[in-house]
Design a protein around this motif. Structure first.
Motif, PDB file in Angstrom:
ATOM      1  N   ILE A  45      -2.448   2.724 -11.855  1.00 57.70           N
ATOM      2  CA  ILE A  45      -0.987   2.262 -11.880  1.00 57.70           C
ATOM      3  C   ILE A  45      -1.045   0.904 -12.959  1.00 57.70           C
ATOM      4  N   ALA A  75       3.245  -7.121  -4.938  1.00 63.80           N
ATOM      5  CA  ALA A  75       2.982  -5.788  -5.570  1.00 63.80           C
ATOM      6  C   ALA A  75       2.912  -6.444  -6.997  1.00 63.80           C
ATOM      7  N   THR A 134       8.299  -3.671 -10.872  1.00 65.57           N
ATOM      8  CA  THR A 134       9.086  -3.024  -9.901  1.00 65.57           C
ATOM      9  C   THR A 134      10.460  -3.467 -10.268  1.00 65.57           C
ATOM     10  N   VAL A 184      -0.665  -5.871  -9.434  1.00 66.86           N
ATOM     11  CA  VAL A 184      -0.648  -5.178 -10.484  1.00 66.86           C
ATOM     12  C   VAL A 184      -1.382  -5.905 -11.702  1.00 66.86           C
ATOM     13  N   LYS A 203      -6.834   3.313  -6.597  1.00 65.93           N
ATOM     14  CA  LYS A 203      -5.634   3.972  -7.248  1.00 65.93           C
ATOM     15  C   LYS A 203      -4.875   2.942  -8.060  1.00 65.93           C
ATOM     16  N   LEU A 204      -4.708   1.852  -7.507  1.00 67.82           N
ATOM     17  CA  LEU A 204      -3.984   0.652  -8.276  1.00 67.82           C
ATOM     18  C   LEU A 204      -4.798   0.533  -9.569  1.00 67.82           C
ATOM     19  N   CYS A 261       0.866  -1.161   0.001  1.00 72.02           N
ATOM     20  CA  CYS A 261       0.057  -0.017   0.058  1.00 72.02           C
ATOM     21  C   CYS A 261       0.920   1.416   0.153  1.00 72.02           C
ATOM     22  N   ILE A 317       2.135   1.604  -3.500  1.00 78.06           N
ATOM     23  CA  ILE A 317       1.162   2.054  -4.429  1.00 78.06           C
ATOM     24  C   ILE A 317       0.941   3.788  -4.197  1.00 78.06           C
ATOM     25  N   GLU A 318       1.046   4.064  -2.814  1.00 75.43           N
ATOM     26  CA  GLU A 318       0.880   5.551  -2.521  1.00 75.43           C
ATOM     27  C   GLU A 318       2.061   6.399  -2.777  1.00 75.43           C
ATOM     28  N   MET A 345      -6.512   2.465  -1.932  1.00 84.33           N
ATOM     29  CA  MET A 345      -5.275   2.070  -2.528  1.00 84.33           C
ATOM     30  C   MET A 345      -5.490   1.110  -3.604  1.00 84.33           C
ATOM     31  N   PHE A 367       8.293   1.020  -8.594  1.00 87.44           N
ATOM     32  CA  PHE A 367       7.732   0.739  -9.938  1.00 87.44           C
ATOM     33  C   PHE A 367       8.613   1.348 -10.992  1.00 87.44           C
TER      34      PHE A 367
END
Length: 126
Positions: A83, A48, A95, A52, A78-79, A26, A29-30, A75, A115
Protein backbone atom coordinates in the motif's frame (compact mmCIF):
# COMPACT_ATOMS: atom_id res chain seq x y z
CA UNK A 1 -12.27 26.28 27.58
CA UNK A 2 -11.67 23.47 25.13
CA UNK A 3 -10.38 25.35 22.12
CA UNK A 4 -9.03 23.08 19.37
CA UNK A 5 -9.32 19.96 21.53
CA UNK A 6 -10.16 17.04 19.28
CA UNK A 7 -12.03 14.25 21.07
CA UNK A 8 -13.56 11.09 19.71
CA UNK A 9 -15.27 9.35 22.59
CA UNK A 10 -18.62 7.91 21.43
CA UNK A 11 -19.24 6.19 24.76
CA UNK A 12 -16.13 4.02 24.88
CA UNK A 13 -13.10 3.86 27.11
CA UNK A 14 -9.75 4.89 25.70
CA UNK A 15 -8.51 1.31 25.35
CA UNK A 16 -11.71 0.21 23.60
CA UNK A 17 -11.52 3.17 21.24
CA UNK A 18 -7.87 2.50 20.31
CA UNK A 19 -8.58 -1.21 19.78
CA UNK A 20 -11.62 -0.45 17.62
CA UNK A 21 -9.69 2.00 15.45
CA UNK A 22 -6.76 -0.42 15.09
CA UNK A 23 -9.15 -3.17 13.98
CA UNK A 24 -10.89 -0.84 11.52
CA UNK A 25 -7.59 0.23 9.94
CA UNK A 26 -6.43 -3.40 9.73
CA UNK A 27 -9.69 -4.29 7.95
CA UNK A 28 -9.16 -1.34 5.62
CA UNK A 29 -5.65 -2.56 4.80
CA UNK A 30 -6.86 -6.13 4.29
CA UNK A 31 -9.95 -5.44 2.16
CA UNK A 32 -9.26 -2.02 0.65
CA UNK A 33 -12.53 -0.57 1.90
CA UNK A 34 -14.87 -0.76 4.89
CA UNK A 35 -18.45 0.30 5.49
CA UNK A 36 -18.96 2.09 8.79
CA UNK A 37 -20.56 5.13 10.39
CA UNK A 38 -19.39 8.54 9.31
CA UNK A 39 -18.04 9.46 12.77
CA UNK A 40 -15.96 6.28 13.01
CA UNK A 41 -14.76 6.62 9.42
CA UNK A 42 -13.48 10.14 9.99
CA UNK A 43 -11.48 9.01 12.99
CA UNK A 44 -10.25 5.82 11.30
CA UNK A 45 -9.12 7.97 8.36
CA UNK A 46 -6.80 9.92 10.67
CA UNK A 47 -5.18 6.70 11.91
CA UNK A 48 -4.99 5.13 8.44
CA UNK A 49 -3.31 8.15 6.89
CA UNK A 50 -0.74 8.23 9.69
CA UNK A 51 -0.02 4.54 9.10
CA UNK A 52 0.48 5.08 5.35
CA UNK A 53 2.88 7.92 6.15
CA UNK A 54 4.83 5.59 8.43
CA UNK A 55 4.83 3.00 5.65
CA UNK A 56 6.24 5.51 3.18
CA UNK A 57 9.20 6.16 5.48
CA UNK A 58 9.75 2.42 5.58
CA UNK A 59 12.56 1.88 8.09
CA UNK A 60 12.54 -0.42 11.10
CA UNK A 61 11.63 2.29 13.60
CA UNK A 62 8.51 3.30 11.66
CA UNK A 63 7.55 -0.35 11.14
CA UNK A 64 7.68 -0.89 14.91
CA UNK A 65 5.60 2.25 15.50
CA UNK A 66 2.97 0.91 13.08
CA UNK A 67 2.96 -2.50 14.77
CA UNK A 68 2.48 -0.85 18.16
CA UNK A 69 -0.58 0.98 16.82
CA UNK A 70 -2.18 -1.72 14.64
CA UNK A 71 -1.10 -4.79 16.69
CA UNK A 72 -1.03 -7.09 13.63
CA UNK A 73 2.37 -7.70 12.07
CA UNK A 74 0.95 -9.28 8.91
CA UNK A 75 -1.21 -6.22 8.17
CA UNK A 76 1.78 -3.95 8.79
CA UNK A 77 3.81 -6.07 6.38
CA UNK A 78 1.10 -5.65 3.72
CA UNK A 79 0.96 -1.91 4.43
CA UNK A 80 4.71 -1.48 4.02
CA UNK A 81 5.06 -3.82 1.02
CA UNK A 82 1.98 -3.04 -1.11
CA UNK A 83 0.00 0.00 0.00
CA UNK A 84 2.62 2.57 1.01
CA UNK A 85 4.75 2.23 -2.18
CA UNK A 86 1.64 2.99 -4.25
CA UNK A 87 1.47 6.42 -2.59
CA UNK A 88 5.18 7.25 -2.77
CA UNK A 89 4.64 10.38 -4.90
CA UNK A 90 1.45 11.52 -3.13
CA UNK A 91 1.67 14.11 -0.35
CA UNK A 92 -1.44 13.06 1.56
CA UNK A 93 -5.11 12.25 1.14
CA UNK A 94 -4.70 8.50 0.82
CA UNK A 95 -8.31 7.68 1.72
CA UNK A 96 -11.72 8.84 0.59
CA UNK A 97 -15.11 8.76 2.27
CA UNK A 98 -18.23 8.08 0.20
CA UNK A 99 -21.51 8.75 2.00
CA UNK A 100 -24.25 6.13 1.71
CA UNK A 101 -27.15 7.73 3.56
CA UNK A 102 -28.79 6.88 6.84
CA UNK A 103 -28.94 3.41 8.39
CA UNK A 104 -32.45 2.08 8.69
CA UNK A 105 -32.38 1.03 12.34
CA UNK A 106 -31.05 4.13 14.07
CA UNK A 107 -30.65 6.71 11.27
CA UNK A 108 -26.87 6.77 11.70
CA UNK A 109 -25.04 8.34 8.75
CA UNK A 110 -23.21 5.49 6.96
CA UNK A 111 -20.30 5.66 4.55
CA UNK A 112 -17.58 3.71 2.78
CA UNK A 113 -13.97 4.40 3.70
CA UNK A 114 -11.54 3.30 1.00
CA UNK A 115 -8.06 3.95 -0.25
CA UNK A 116 -7.86 6.46 -3.11
CA UNK A 117 -5.91 4.06 -5.35
CA UNK A 118 -8.73 1.52 -5.02
CA UNK A 119 -11.25 4.21 -5.92
CA UNK A 120 -9.18 5.26 -8.95
CA UNK A 121 -8.87 1.64 -10.12
CA UNK A 122 -12.65 1.19 -9.93
CA UNK A 123 -13.22 4.43 -11.86
CA UNK A 124 -10.89 3.19 -14.63
CA UNK A 125 -12.74 -0.14 -14.76
CA UNK A 126 -16.10 1.61 -15.33
Amino acid sequence: MRHRVHTFKIGRTGAHRRAMLANMVCSLIEHGQITTSLVKAREARRVAEKMVTLGKKGDLHHRRLAISTLRKADMVAKLFAEIAPAYADRQGGYTSIIKLGKRRGDACEMCILKFVAAAAAEAKAE
